[in-house]
Design a protein around this motif. Sequence first.
Motif, PDB file in Angstrom:
ATOM      1  N   ILE A 361      40.142  44.576  31.495  1.00 36.74           N
ATOM      2  CA  ILE A 361      40.098  44.860  32.935  1.00 36.74           C
ATOM      3  C   ILE A 361      40.633  46.267  33.200  1.00 36.74           C
ATOM      4  O   ILE A 361      40.045  47.044  33.957  1.00 36.74           O
ATOM      5  CB  ILE A 361      40.897  43.792  33.718  1.00 36.74           C
ATOM      6  N   SER A 385      41.583  35.294  33.111  1.00 39.80           N
ATOM      7  CA  SER A 385      42.242  36.299  32.293  1.00 39.80           C
ATOM      8  C   SER A 385      43.189  35.617  31.322  1.00 39.80           C
ATOM      9  O   SER A 385      43.757  34.570  31.626  1.00 39.80           O
ATOM     10  CB  SER A 385      43.005  37.244  33.223  1.00 39.80           C
ATOM     11  N   TYR A 398      40.249  43.302  39.762  1.00 38.38           N
ATOM     12  CA  TYR A 398      39.410  42.227  39.219  1.00 38.38           C
ATOM     13  C   TYR A 398      38.928  41.329  40.366  1.00 38.38           C
ATOM     14  O   TYR A 398      37.737  41.017  40.478  1.00 38.38           O
ATOM     15  CB  TYR A 398      40.276  41.447  38.240  1.00 38.38           C
ATOM     16  N   VAL A 409      40.821  33.691  40.716  1.00 36.00           N
ATOM     17  CA  VAL A 409      41.180  34.357  39.464  1.00 36.00           C
ATOM     18  C   VAL A 409      42.136  33.413  38.750  1.00 36.00           C
ATOM     19  O   VAL A 409      43.209  33.114  39.281  1.00 36.00           O
ATOM     20  CB  VAL A 409      41.911  35.683  39.725  1.00 36.00           C
TER      21      VAL A 409
END
Length: 630
Positions: A361, A385, A398, A409
């Motif tokens: 990222i 992630s 992101y 996320v």
Amino acid sequence: MAESFDVKLEDTEYTPDSSYLKESWIGDYQTAYQRFLDDPDAFWADIAGELEWFRPWDRVKDWKHPYAQWFVNGKLNITHNCLDRHVTSANRNKVALIWRGEEEGDERVITYRQLYRAVLRFGNALKKLGVKKGDTICLYMPLVPEQVIAILACARIGAIHSIVYGGFGASALNARIRDAKAKIVITADVGNRRGKRVPLKSIVDEAVVNAPSVERIIVLRRTKPQLELYSEMELDFHEIMENVEPVCEPEVMDAEDPLFILYTSGTTGPPKGIVHTCGGYMVGTYYTTKYVFDVKEHDVLWCTADPGWITGHSYIVYGPLAAGATVLITESVLDYPDPGVWWRIIEDFGVTIFYTAPTAIRMFMKFGDEWPSRYKLDSLRIIGSVGEPLNPEAFEWYYRLIGKSTCPVIDTWWQTETGMVMVTTLVGDTMKPGFAGKPIPGVVTDVVDKEGNPVPPKIGGLLVIKEPWPAMMRTVYNNDERYREYWNTINTYYTAGDLAVKDEDGYIMVLGRADDIIIVAGHNLGTAEVESALVSHEAVAEAAVIGKPDVVKGQAVKAFVILKLGYTASEKLKSDLTYHVRMSLGPIAMPSEIDFVPSLPKTRSGKIMRRVLKAQEMGIDPGDISTLEE
Ligand code: WTA
């Protein structure tokens, strides 16, 4: 190990649209977590019951600290759940794997039925070579469908696989082959990387010298003219699948039989062979794939890791296939032929769940916003992630640029040793940038001091896991004492070796490895925290900090900084950055020195090796650097 210490926390929050929560498999966090607390064994039995067993377990777990058995006397084969279960259902022709090579148009699409047939044949081919249940097989392969086929074929016949990432060199491979006493090495002539060919087979040739356990080398030959095979010992991957029976009954495995060994690089000492077993690992990876990644019938899951890492084992191969998902794999690196390639892949294949690492990222942030902006990313539903702390700046980028301020996320904290995701923010829940989240239902964590006493919110401490979980490692291969250390260092808890802090809501922020801590004038600083502050400056793409001995303060902070394109190193910028850190974290965190560098030493899995920077800085021996990339 570190004492407890104060941490400054941010208070930004984002809550995804309520439809995410409503439609998620897991539902409300509190309710699910309470269901687990009310009866942990019943909770896990329900999950395990979603899968097929040849014989049911007698007890969900037997726990004699530090040894656990899960699904005691249960019999299964993980490939039955990854393959047979789907090919006997309406999903038989569902796409299991989509592979994309480095070149545009170089694509393969493999259905569950096709994967099943290939695995059975390759399993029989291995049996014909004399492979038996409990034998170890080393895989050293590029990211191609044949790697997945080979992994599953080992599991099919009860052989223990030890996958070595194709980026490792000959001596690292040799050490792993020898430690595991691998009987067979499965490799390919080449792997493709940035338009170049990595000669995997030649590396194997070097690595098997002094490895007397190796009886055969199976080679996937990708290039024309075909690489020549030199001795009886060497066999062609596809040829050995030709004259074998198409049927290969799954080996009946005990829940506690080993499934694989995976070597993880300790920050010090030789790599540790982490051992995972069949039953618990299957349940843990299936559970987290379905309930954390929230995989649904039509999802296309792309985990950008390599199967050579635990992330690939759990979320490319076993978890997603057990859950019957469509998995995308690619040999493509993130910036070749240009930094838009991954976003193009998402658009081309309609990826819905994307799972990558903070280091990737931050690289993308450096390349600039125009790259993702050129592509349609609206198929994405969830983005994740793993691997390092996702610093708030990277989270924001992101979330906005890739998740279009819509996708949850999921910053997932876990380890090779844990086998499955342990801490995250479940889909639909309120997200706090910088915080991984809370222990998932089924997992009990805490942040404690050296003695194991819980530390109050906002006070940093050590992350521990208080209760066993199904996908936990069972031992360190050939080193059970090292295994016991994990459970005997802090009270009776599993010590993760990470520093963390909780907020009042129980959200956990992982600060970095305990061994990366810097103590400045008696104050403990997480390297991740200082790095995060640096990266939040507009000029900084990536940063690494180390503690450097200082006569007055004990240690001083030294920073290594990679600038974004368009910024030039200058004394002025150095003082700007120092000021910036001072303003975000306070004077004790201020770097006393900043070096502008073109790159940082990283492990092949993308973790910054601060130890190497430190050794360079002090002119001392960096120790084992076999895991260093390039
Ligand atoms: C770090 C990777 C912060 C941590 C699955 C851990 C993380 C180590 C996160 C394990 C995260 C992993 N936030 N740190 N979300 N995920 N880590 O064995 O230091 O390659 O102990 O497993 O990575 O790395 P491993």
